[in-house]
Write a protein that holds these residues in place. Structure first.
Motif, PDB file in Angstrom:
ATOM      1  N   VAL A  68       0.831  -1.204   0.000  1.00 43.32           N
ATOM      2  CA  VAL A  68       0.000   0.000   0.000  1.00 43.32           C
ATOM      3  C   VAL A  68       0.867   1.257   0.000  1.00 43.32           C
ATOM      4  CG1 VAL A  68      -1.893   1.200   1.173  1.00 43.32           C
ATOM      5  CG2 VAL A  68      -1.654  -1.295   1.451  1.00 43.32           C
ATOM      6  N   VAL A  69       0.820   2.008  -1.105  1.00 43.84           N
ATOM      7  CA  VAL A  69       1.420   3.348  -1.108  1.00 43.84           C
ATOM      8  C   VAL A  69       0.385   4.273  -0.484  1.00 43.84           C
ATOM      9  CG1 VAL A  69       2.157   5.274  -2.573  1.00 43.84           C
ATOM     10  CG2 VAL A  69       2.876   2.953  -3.125  1.00 43.84           C
ATOM     11  N   THR A  70       0.764   4.955   0.600  1.00 47.51           N
ATOM     12  CA  THR A  70      -0.256   5.703   1.334  1.00 47.51           C
ATOM     13  C   THR A  70       0.303   6.937   2.027  1.00 47.51           C
ATOM     14  OG1 THR A  70      -2.007   5.493   3.005  1.00 47.51           O
ATOM     15  CG2 THR A  70       0.032   4.325   3.464  1.00 47.51           C
ATOM     16  N   HIS A  71      -0.593   7.898   2.256  1.00 42.53           N
ATOM     17  CA  HIS A  71      -0.270   9.062   3.087  1.00 42.53           C
ATOM     18  C   HIS A  71      -0.891   8.910   4.464  1.00 42.53           C
ATOM     19  CE1 HIS A  71       1.403  11.309  -0.237  1.00 42.53           C
ATOM     20  NE2 HIS A  71       0.352  11.014  -0.961  1.00 42.53           N
ATOM     21  N   GLU A  72      -1.609   7.810   4.675  1.00 42.59           N
ATOM     22  CA  GLU A  72      -2.343   7.623   5.932  1.00 42.59           C
ATOM     23  C   GLU A  72      -1.418   6.989   6.974  1.00 42.59           C
ATOM     24  OE1 GLU A  72      -5.372   8.680   6.431  1.00 42.59           O
ATOM     25  OE2 GLU A  72      -5.791   9.257   4.359  1.00 42.59           O
ATOM     26  N   MET A  73      -0.816   7.828   7.804  1.00 45.29           N
ATOM     27  CA  MET A  73       0.161   7.322   8.782  1.00 45.29           C
ATOM     28  C   MET A  73      -0.507   6.449   9.847  1.00 45.29           C
ATOM     29  SD  MET A  73       2.982   8.335   7.616  1.00 45.29           S
ATOM     30  CE  MET A  73       2.884   9.079   5.994  1.00 45.29           C
ATOM     31  N   SER A 102       9.445  -2.486  11.499  1.00 44.01           N
ATOM     32  CA  SER A 102       8.102  -2.686  12.044  1.00 44.01           C
ATOM     33  C   SER A 102       7.521  -1.307  12.335  1.00 44.01           C
ATOM     34  CB  SER A 102       8.175  -3.496  13.337  1.00 44.01           C
ATOM     35  OG  SER A 102       8.787  -2.702  14.349  1.00 44.01           O
ATOM     36  N   PRO A 103       6.183  -1.142  12.279  1.00 44.16           N
ATOM     37  CA  PRO A 103       5.598   0.182  12.508  1.00 44.16           C
ATOM     38  C   PRO A 103       6.037   0.798  13.837  1.00 44.16           C
ATOM     39  CG  PRO A 103       3.923  -1.338  11.732  1.00 44.16           C
ATOM     40  CD  PRO A 103       5.165  -2.141  11.938  1.00 44.16           C
ATOM     41  N   LYS A 104       6.103  -0.044  14.864  1.00 44.29           N
ATOM     42  CA  LYS A 104       6.449   0.477  16.193  1.00 44.29           C
ATOM     43  C   LYS A 104       7.816   1.150  16.155  1.00 44.29           C
ATOM     44  CE  LYS A 104       6.557  -0.840  21.002  1.00 44.29           C
ATOM     45  NZ  LYS A 104       6.887  -1.885  21.933  1.00 44.29           N
ATOM     46  N   GLU A 105       8.816   0.420  15.642  1.00 44.28           N
ATOM     47  CA  GLU A 105      10.185   0.955  15.578  1.00 44.28           C
ATOM     48  C   GLU A 105      10.285   2.114  14.585  1.00 44.28           C
ATOM     49  OE1 GLU A 105      13.323   0.393  17.117  1.00 44.28           O
ATOM     50  OE2 GLU A 105      11.839  -0.311  18.548  1.00 44.28           O
ATOM     51  N   PHE A 106       9.610   1.943  13.472  1.00 44.33           N
ATOM     52  CA  PHE A 106       9.701   2.917  12.381  1.00 44.33           C
ATOM     53  C   PHE A 106       9.266   4.306  12.856  1.00 44.33           C
ATOM     54  CE2 PHE A 106       8.136   5.178   8.680  1.00 44.33           C
ATOM     55  CZ  PHE A 106       9.027   4.829   7.672  1.00 44.33           C
ATOM     56  N   PHE A 107       8.131   4.352  13.558  1.00 44.19           N
ATOM     57  CA  PHE A 107       7.601   5.658  13.984  1.00 44.19           C
ATOM     58  C   PHE A 107       8.227   6.153  15.291  1.00 44.19           C
ATOM     59  CE2 PHE A 107       4.187   4.273  11.079  1.00 44.19           C
ATOM     60  CZ  PHE A 107       4.139   5.399  10.266  1.00 44.19           C
TER      61      PHE A 107
END
Length: 246
Positions: free
Chosen positions: A196-201, A224-229
């Motif tokens: 998914v290419v997305t702007h929805e964080m 992983s989302p947790k680490e990434f953000f």
């Protein structure tokens, strides 16, 4: 090769004339993964996504889908595309066909289903996305959110192994974004492989199994989302997140 790896991308490059958009992307996508691709405009996200089913022909590099090198000229890409769903920003529904006809078209045309079976499948899918009453409506009679849910149902009608989403909510009014993201969340829970290419964080954080930051034609960070953000390493990613996570 691991049975679980669906797509293997090796040193993918793409130029438009003198302009090199993808500068060497190497990654794998496993069955059941939900990959969210984020990054600034013009960084190559959509080009990368569209290369995965050869809507863009790579300049060099290899893409293996279920072990088949789809960049090989001898491969029948249309056969491969039967297994790769695609959902576009602008829905791409046929205006002159009803919703049900839009969903039935590909499976019948490609000889994968008889029309009675395709009709039944279309109605099941419409039930599932909460729009059975729209079966005989035309796209012009629908809201943007409804059109995008129909476009997703049309993809599902082919029983794909993976669905590619190119900014599926960016053409929608804000109040319609949720209904499309909720459907995508349900698909993720059911184990559908999605890129998914997305702007929805929020979606990337909550639903993705991996988030990929593409910038200047390369993957500058993925995690992983947790680490990434929570713990971005790349300077450009930090700057990007500081602007989008307001």
């Amino acid at each position: 090769m691991s049975d679980n790896i669906l797509i293997r991308v090796n040193n993918l490059k793409k130029s438009f004339g003198e302009h090199e958009v993808l500068k060497g992307i190497t990654t794998t996508i496993s069955k059941g993964e939900v990959i969210a691709i984020i990054g600034p405009s013009g960084c190559g996200k959509s080009t990368f996504l569209r290369s995965l089913n050869l809507l863009e022909t790579p300049t060099s590099g290899k893409i293996l889908f279920e072990g088949t090198n789809i960049t090989d000229k001898s491969v029948d890409i249309n056969k491969i595309r039967e297994k790769i769903g695609m959902v576009f920003q602008q829905f791409n529904l046929f205006a002159n066909m009803t919703v049900k006809q839009n969903i039935m078209l590909a499976p019948v045309k490609l000889g994968l289903m008889e029309s009675t079976e395709a009709d039944k499948k279309a109605m099941q899918l419409l039930e599932r996305i909460g729009l059975p009453d729209k079966a005989n409506s035309y796209p012009s009679m629908l809201s943007g959110g409804q059109k995008q849910r129909i476009a997703i149902a049309r993809s599902l009608a082919m029983n794909p192994d993976v669905i590619l989403f190119d900014e599926p909510t960016s053409a929608l009014d804000p109040e319609m974004v949720g209904e499309v993201l909720n459907l995508m969340k349900e698909l993720a829970k059911e184990g559908m492989t999605m890129v998914v290419v997305t702007h929805e964080m929020g979606f990337a954080r909550e639903v993705a199994s991996r988030v990929m930051f593409i910038n200047e034609g390369v993957i500058q960070e993925e995690n992983s989302p947790k680490e990434f953000f929570a713990n971005p390493q790349n300077g450009r990613l930090k700057e990007f997140l500081s602007k989008v996570l307001v």
